[in-house]
Motif scaffolding. Structure first.
Motif, PDB file in Angstrom:
ATOM      1  N   THR B  62      66.821  27.647 137.792  1.00  0.00           N
ATOM      2  CA  THR B  62      66.238  27.929 136.493  1.00  0.00           C
ATOM      3  C   THR B  62      64.769  27.577 136.575  1.00  0.00           C
ATOM      4  N   GLY B  63      64.027  27.934 135.587  1.00  0.00           N
ATOM      5  CA  GLY B  63      62.621  27.581 135.604  1.00  0.00           C
ATOM      6  C   GLY B  63      62.350  26.239 134.964  1.00  0.00           C
ATOM      7  N   TYR B  64      63.386  25.627 134.429  1.00  0.00           N
ATOM      8  CA  TYR B  64      63.197  24.383 133.693  1.00  0.00           C
ATOM      9  C   TYR B  64      62.740  23.259 134.606  1.00  0.00           C
ATOM     10  N   ALA B  65      61.985  22.341 134.050  1.00  0.00           N
ATOM     11  CA  ALA B  65      61.608  21.145 134.799  1.00  0.00           C
ATOM     12  C   ALA B  65      62.275  19.944 134.160  1.00  0.00           C
ATOM     13  N   GLU B  66      62.651  19.020 135.010  1.00  0.00           N
ATOM     14  CA  GLU B  66      63.348  17.849 134.516  1.00  0.00           C
ATOM     15  C   GLU B  66      62.437  16.634 134.607  1.00  0.00           C
ATOM     16  N   TYR B  67      62.359  15.902 133.548  1.00  0.00           N
ATOM     17  CA  TYR B  67      61.578  14.672 133.543  1.00  0.00           C
ATOM     18  C   TYR B  67      62.492  13.527 133.150  1.00  0.00           C
ATOM     19  N   ILE B  68      62.330  12.419 133.862  1.00  0.00           N
ATOM     20  CA  ILE B  68      63.070  11.221 133.460  1.00  0.00           C
ATOM     21  C   ILE B  68      62.102  10.311 132.718  1.00  0.00           C
ATOM     22  N   VAL B  69      62.462   9.978 131.495  1.00  0.00           N
ATOM     23  CA  VAL B  69      61.582   9.169 130.665  1.00  0.00           C
ATOM     24  C   VAL B  69      62.192   7.785 130.496  1.00  0.00           C
ATOM     25  N   HIS B  70      61.402   6.772 130.831  1.00  0.00           N
ATOM     26  CA  HIS B  70      61.819   5.392 130.563  1.00  0.00           C
ATOM     27  C   HIS B  70      61.159   4.954 129.280  1.00  0.00           C
ATOM     28  N   TYR B  71      61.921   4.407 128.382  1.00  0.00           N
ATOM     29  CA  TYR B  71      61.285   3.944 127.157  1.00  0.00           C
ATOM     30  C   TYR B  71      61.998   2.729 126.623  1.00  0.00           C
ATOM     31  N   LYS B  72      61.306   2.051 125.704  1.00  0.00           N
ATOM     32  CA  LYS B  72      61.895   0.902 125.043  1.00  0.00           C
ATOM     33  C   LYS B  72      62.151   1.290 123.602  1.00  0.00           C
ATOM     34  N   ALA B  73      63.235   0.833 123.085  1.00  0.00           N
ATOM     35  CA  ALA B  73      63.533   1.189 121.706  1.00  0.00           C
ATOM     36  C   ALA B  73      64.175   0.011 121.000  1.00  0.00           C
ATOM     37  N   VAL B  74      64.016  -0.006 119.695  1.00  0.00           N
ATOM     38  CA  VAL B  74      64.763  -0.949 118.876  1.00  0.00           C
ATOM     39  C   VAL B  74      66.107  -0.291 118.604  1.00  0.00           C
ATOM     40  N   VAL B  75      67.165  -0.901 119.079  1.00  0.00           N
ATOM     41  CA  VAL B  75      68.487  -0.333 118.814  1.00  0.00           C
ATOM     42  C   VAL B  75      69.275  -1.333 117.967  1.00  0.00           C
ATOM     43  N   TRP B  76      70.226  -0.802 117.247  1.00  0.00           N
ATOM     44  CA  TRP B  76      71.083  -1.663 116.442  1.00  0.00           C
ATOM     45  C   TRP B  76      72.506  -1.496 116.921  1.00  0.00           C
ATOM     46  N   ARG B  77      73.105  -2.570 117.287  1.00  0.00           N
ATOM     47  CA  ARG B  77      74.478  -2.493 117.753  1.00  0.00           C
ATOM     48  C   ARG B  77      75.319  -3.555 117.050  1.00  0.00           C
ATOM     49  N   PRO B  78      76.386  -3.146 116.427  1.00  0.00           N
ATOM     50  CA  PRO B  78      77.274  -4.128 115.809  1.00  0.00           C
ATOM     51  C   PRO B  78      78.261  -4.665 116.837  1.00  0.00           C
ATOM     52  N   PHE B  79      78.654  -5.893 116.689  1.00  0.00           N
ATOM     53  CA  PHE B  79      79.667  -6.496 117.560  1.00  0.00           C
ATOM     54  C   PHE B  79      80.833  -6.975 116.722  1.00  0.00           C
ATOM     55  N   ARG B  80      81.981  -7.021 117.357  1.00  0.00           N
ATOM     56  CA  ARG B  80      83.122  -7.620 116.693  1.00  0.00           C
ATOM     57  C   ARG B  80      82.817  -9.113 116.534  1.00  0.00           C
ATOM     58  N   GLY B  81      83.135  -9.663 115.386  1.00  0.00           N
ATOM     59  CA  GLY B  81      82.899 -11.079 115.150  1.00  0.00           C
ATOM     60  C   GLY B  81      81.509 -11.383 114.625  1.00  0.00           C
ATOM     61  N   GLU B  82      80.669 -10.364 114.547  1.00  0.00           N
ATOM     62  CA  GLU B  82      79.312 -10.600 114.063  1.00  0.00           C
ATOM     63  C   GLU B  82      79.295 -10.690 112.540  1.00  0.00           C
ATOM     64  N   ILE B  83      78.387 -11.519 112.032  1.00  0.00           N
ATOM     65  CA  ILE B  83      78.201 -11.610 110.578  1.00  0.00           C
ATOM     66  C   ILE B  83      77.051 -10.675 110.204  1.00  0.00           C
ATOM     67  N   VAL B  84      77.291  -9.781 109.283  1.00  0.00           N
ATOM     68  CA  VAL B  84      76.213  -8.892 108.859  1.00  0.00           C
ATOM     69  C   VAL B  84      76.109  -8.884 107.337  1.00  0.00           C
ATOM     70  N   ASP B  85      74.916  -8.565 106.872  1.00  0.00           N
ATOM     71  CA  ASP B  85      74.702  -8.353 105.447  1.00  0.00           C
ATOM     72  C   ASP B  85      74.723  -6.858 105.198  1.00  0.00           C
ATOM     73  N   GLY B  86      75.210  -6.474 104.044  1.00  0.00           N
ATOM     74  CA  GLY B  86      75.250  -5.051 103.736  1.00  0.00           C
ATOM     75  C   GLY B  86      75.264  -4.826 102.241  1.00  0.00           C
ATOM     76  N   VAL B  87      75.283  -3.559 101.865  1.00  0.00           N
ATOM     77  CA  VAL B  87      75.281  -3.182 100.452  1.00  0.00           C
ATOM     78  C   VAL B  87      76.580  -2.460 100.137  1.00  0.00           C
ATOM     79  N   VAL B  88      77.219  -2.835  99.051  1.00  0.00           N
ATOM     80  CA  VAL B  88      78.468  -2.188  98.663  1.00  0.00           C
ATOM     81  C   VAL B  88      78.147  -0.776  98.172  1.00  0.00           C
ATOM     82  N   THR B  89      78.860   0.210  98.730  1.00  0.00           N
ATOM     83  CA  THR B  89      78.578   1.589  98.323  1.00  0.00           C
ATOM     84  C   THR B  89      79.660   2.150  97.409  1.00  0.00           C
ATOM     85  N   SER B  90      80.898   1.735  97.601  1.00  0.00           N
ATOM     86  CA  SER B  90      81.899   2.211  96.652  1.00  0.00           C
ATOM     87  C   SER B  90      83.030   1.208  96.559  1.00  0.00           C
ATOM     88  N   VAL B  91      83.590   1.152  95.375  1.00  0.00           N
ATOM     89  CA  VAL B  91      84.615   0.157  95.083  1.00  0.00           C
ATOM     90  C   VAL B  91      85.876   0.890  94.671  1.00  0.00           C
TER      91      VAL B  91
END
Lengths: 171, 171
Positions: B62-91
């Protein structure tokens, strides 16, 4: 069995079998047991820098600020957009505005100094302490069970009190 | 919890983009495709503006070119057992839903302390112990993640508030 000169022949070497070169994708590591409890099992995130909600907010505000300042013509997203408007991003921005407890940069630096004075905490515990802003040592140890054996109640309480002082500056 | 995580992404570029603006095209591709996306384990919240692009390689056939990009990002990952704050959306009668960023968590009736009861006659409907704990739409609440499940671009979880120091946040 012996050869002509009578010396015993070396026993034949058993053939060495090597696994064929892997051609399939590596199997995904099963990560079902990752959890934060009395022990920290974070899998690939074990030694990654963890951010409290306030720190994450500061980082993201800085990145968005830098994008906003850029010349619209050189903005990769086009115009004055600072993110791609996808739902998760807007949700997280809202979330961080709501739950970031330290919004001034000075307080954030002071907070990280307070937390840095206790190098015994893992990055994740440090981030949790910063996000949850517990009032009492007992509360902190209940919510983050893995710190229970790392610090005495008195030291922890002292640290939490310092964090509370930084918070009141904001409100 | 938020992490500052290093990631890698292979980007394929159509030949029509080859030219002096190639870096900006790759940047745009990265920001539009990756920011806000969910890998099933974590959500990429924000990509930091400094990133590294490998030398491009033309894909045979193909004519496509492939680039590998290294980057840093802020990611959010939940874990089992973690305490989190949240907003109630429906009751609802069976429990209530809490939004924590990109995670939608359900707190079932069995996970709510028994003194907090469902009140369908209140407007809006709420879970309340008829004292200071009221859980209605919009309440900020602290919960503990019990289990996680991810689907295309969305994470779901079950959570509990039947432990010490969990429940609606005051002030």
């Amino acid at each position: 069995m012996a050869t002509e000169d009578g010396a015993p022949r070396a026993p034949p070497q058993p053939p060495v079998f090597r696994a064929p070169k892997q051609v399939s994708r590596p199997k995904e590591v099963i990560t079902a047991d990752e959890e934060i409890g009395t022990e920290l099992k974070l899998g690939e995130f074990q030694n990654v820098v963890a951010l409290s909600v306030s720190e994450a907010r500061a980082v993201i505000t800085a990145v968005h600020g830098a994008r906003r300042k850029k010349d619209p013509s050189s903005n990769p997203l086009g115009g004055d957009k600072i993110h791609n408007d996808s739902e998760p991003i807007t949700k997280f921005i809202e979330y961080m505005e709501m739950f970031a407890r330290f919004k001034q940069t000075e307080n954030l630096h002071a907070l990280s100094n307070v937390l840095d004075s206790h190098p015994e905490f893992a990055p994740v515990e440090r981030a949790q302490l910063g996000s949850l802003c517990c009032e009492t040592a007992d509360e902190a140890k209940t919510l983050i069970p893995s710190i229970a054996n790392k610090i005495s109640d008195a030291d922890l309480q002292e640290m939490l009190d310092e964090m509370q002082k930084l918070r009141q500056f904001v409100d | 919890m938020f992490f500052l995580y290093e990631l890698e992404k292979t980007i394929q570029l159509h030949p029509s983009y080859f030219g002096p603006l190639i870096r900006s095209h790759i940047h745009r591709e990265l920001l539009t495709k990756e920011e806000g996306s969910n890998t099933g384990k974590y959500t990429i919240v924000c990509i930091l503006d400094s990133f590294e692009i490998s030398d491009g390689q033309v894909v045979p056939g193909t004519g496509y070119a492939e680039y590998i990009v290294h980057y840093k990002a802020v990611v959010w990952r939940p874990f089992r057992g973690e305490i989190v704050d949240g907003v109630v959306t429906s009751v609802i009668r069976a429990g209530f839903f809490v939004d924590c960023g990109s995670l939608q968590a359900f707190v079932g009736r069995g996970m709510i302390p028994s003194e907090i009861k469902f009140d369908a006659n209140a407007t809006p409907p709420q879970w309340t112990d008829n004292a200071e704990q009221v859980i209605e739409k919009g309440t900020q609440i602290r919960i503990k993640i019990k289990g996680l499940r991810s689907e295309m671009d969305r994470m779901y979880g079950v959570a509990t508030m039947k432990e010490d120091y969990l429940g609606p946040l005051v002030a």
